[in-house]
Design a protein around this motif. Sequence first.
Motif, short mmCIF file in Angstrom:
data_model
loop_
_atom_site.label_atom_id
_atom_site.label_comp_id
_atom_site.label_asym_id
_atom_site.label_seq_id
_atom_site.Cartn_x
_atom_site.Cartn_y
_atom_site.Cartn_z
N ILE A 194 0.83 -1.21 0.00
CA ILE A 194 0.00 0.00 0.00
C ILE A 194 0.87 1.25 0.00
O ILE A 194 0.63 2.21 -0.75
CB ILE A 194 -0.94 -0.01 1.22
N ALA A 195 1.90 1.25 0.86
CA ALA A 195 2.78 2.42 0.96
C ALA A 195 3.53 2.67 -0.35
O ALA A 195 3.67 3.82 -0.79
CB ALA A 195 3.78 2.21 2.10
N ILE A 196 3.99 1.61 -1.00
CA ILE A 196 4.68 1.76 -2.29
C ILE A 196 3.72 2.31 -3.35
O ILE A 196 4.08 3.20 -4.13
CB ILE A 196 5.27 0.41 -2.74
N PHE A 197 2.51 1.78 -3.37
CA PHE A 197 1.53 2.26 -4.35
C PHE A 197 1.23 3.75 -4.15
O PHE A 197 1.19 4.51 -5.12
CB PHE A 197 0.24 1.45 -4.24
N LEU A 198 1.03 4.16 -2.89
CA LEU A 198 0.67 5.54 -2.61
C LEU A 198 1.80 6.51 -2.92
O LEU A 198 1.54 7.66 -3.31
CB LEU A 198 0.24 5.69 -1.15
N THR A 199 3.03 6.09 -2.74
CA THR A 199 4.16 7.01 -2.90
C THR A 199 4.81 6.96 -4.28
O THR A 199 5.36 7.97 -4.74
CB THR A 199 5.24 6.73 -1.85
N GLU A 200 4.76 5.82 -4.95
CA GLU A 200 5.53 5.67 -6.18
C GLU A 200 4.69 5.37 -7.42
O GLU A 200 5.16 5.59 -8.54
CB GLU A 200 6.57 4.54 -6.01
N ILE A 201 3.49 4.84 -7.27
CA ILE A 201 2.74 4.35 -8.42
C ILE A 201 1.42 5.09 -8.62
O ILE A 201 1.06 5.43 -9.75
CB ILE A 201 2.48 2.83 -8.27
N SER A 202 0.72 5.35 -7.55
CA SER A 202 -0.63 5.91 -7.65
C SER A 202 -0.63 7.30 -8.30
O SER A 202 0.27 8.12 -8.04
CB SER A 202 -1.25 6.01 -6.26
N PRO A 203 -1.65 7.61 -9.13
CA PRO A 203 -1.82 8.99 -9.61
C PRO A 203 -2.04 9.94 -8.43
O PRO A 203 -2.61 9.55 -7.40
CB PRO A 203 -3.08 8.90 -10.49
N HIS A 204 -1.58 11.16 -8.54
CA HIS A 204 -1.67 12.11 -7.43
C HIS A 204 -3.11 12.32 -6.98
O HIS A 204 -3.36 12.55 -5.79
CB HIS A 204 -1.06 13.46 -7.85
N ILE A 205 -4.06 12.23 -7.89
CA ILE A 205 -5.45 12.48 -7.54
C ILE A 205 -6.01 11.41 -6.61
O ILE A 205 -6.98 11.64 -5.87
CB ILE A 205 -6.32 12.58 -8.82
N LEU A 206 -5.39 10.22 -6.61
CA LEU A 206 -5.88 9.12 -5.76
C LEU A 206 -5.14 9.01 -4.44
O LEU A 206 -5.61 8.32 -3.53
CB LEU A 206 -5.76 7.79 -6.52
N ARG A 207 -4.00 9.64 -4.31
CA ARG A 207 -3.16 9.44 -3.12
C ARG A 207 -3.84 9.92 -1.85
O ARG A 207 -3.83 9.23 -0.82
CB ARG A 207 -1.81 10.14 -3.30
N THR A 208 -4.44 11.10 -1.91
CA THR A 208 -5.07 11.64 -0.70
C THR A 208 -6.29 10.84 -0.26
O THR A 208 -6.38 10.44 0.91
CB THR A 208 -5.45 13.11 -0.91
N PRO A 209 -7.26 10.55 -1.14
CA PRO A 209 -8.43 9.78 -0.68
C PRO A 209 -8.07 8.37 -0.21
O PRO A 209 -8.63 7.90 0.79
CB PRO A 209 -9.35 9.75 -1.90
N ILE A 210 -7.15 7.70 -0.90
CA ILE A 210 -6.76 6.35 -0.47
C ILE A 210 -6.02 6.42 0.85
O ILE A 210 -6.24 5.60 1.76
CB ILE A 210 -5.90 5.66 -1.54
N GLY A 211 -5.14 7.41 1.01
CA GLY A 211 -4.42 7.57 2.27
C GLY A 211 -5.35 7.83 3.44
O GLY A 211 -5.18 7.27 4.52
N ILE A 212 -6.35 8.68 3.22
CA ILE A 212 -7.33 8.97 4.28
C ILE A 212 -8.12 7.71 4.62
O ILE A 212 -8.40 7.43 5.79
CB ILE A 212 -8.26 10.11 3.84
N ALA A 213 -8.51 6.96 3.59
CA ALA A 213 -9.28 5.72 3.83
C ALA A 213 -8.47 4.73 4.66
O ALA A 213 -9.02 4.09 5.57
CB ALA A 213 -9.68 5.10 2.50
N ILE A 214 -7.18 4.60 4.37
CA ILE A 214 -6.33 3.69 5.14
C ILE A 214 -6.22 4.16 6.59
O ILE A 214 -6.33 3.36 7.53
CB ILE A 214 -4.93 3.61 4.51
#
Length: 313
Positions: A92-112
Amino acid sequence: MKKLSKLPLADLIFGIISFSAAFTILTLILSTIVVLYNESSLAIHRFGLLNFIFTVDWDPVREVFGAAASLYGTLITTILALTIAIPVSIGIAIFLTEISPHILRTPIGIAIEMLAAIPSIIYGMWGLFTLAPIMAEYVEPALQKIFGDIPVVNKLFEGTPMGVDLLTASIILSIMITPFIASLSRDSFNLTPDIVKESAYALGATKWEVIKDIVIPYSKLGVYGGIVLALGRALGETMAVAFVLGNKHQITPSLLDAAATITVTLANEFTEADSDIYLSSLFYLALILFLMSFTILAIAKFFLLKAEKHYRR
């Protein structure tokens, strides 16, 4: 001049307050140990340490008590939960920091992070009424079919799938500790200097090579810290596990059997303790859990500091 004249007194007051806060923590820890020891002294003198730890029986009728089954359940659920949660959290951490589009990082991070805010009793109710039936009807029978013919491994999946067992409890526990490891790992990965990653890309490194050889090694101490924090949470979790574990005092190789942990035993049986030795044995379990958690976390912290020194060289 007035500020300078007041500075030593302010420093003195601040020093006293800081020392008092630190001393209060030490006092609370020592007082907790003293209270638990005093309350469990009857069981300590009657059963001893090794006999209590290695005795499987927990029989209030015969007043025979042992911690082996509860210790076994605690260790198995904790180890299995960490085994599931660590790779998922790092992914999850790798996806959020290196792979995920910027538009998805904040909502996915908040959900986690919101997973960490859910009360444990909610996890327990969801596990009992939603996850346990799914495990009993679909997942556990499938595991038995897949591993049923493999020697030794099939022992892990023997028994009737009920959904209230070690495996379900471990999965619930892994979901609960995932936000701690994922959040700290993500924050650690974000501390990796961009210039280091860009230099690797300029030399022809692939994204996987940058993650594997630069991001993870640079951030490994933060990941270790998240794992240690999750370990402490897993050892002490009570209500979520109590709903789906079964509270059966036994040592079983099968992950599909009901079991007991120290915290579940304390939660379920404290109000039922109708004799001094019964109550004292429960306090003895609490003392063992306290010392075990303190020791494991201290050892983990020791290796973390050792790794930090080695890494800084």
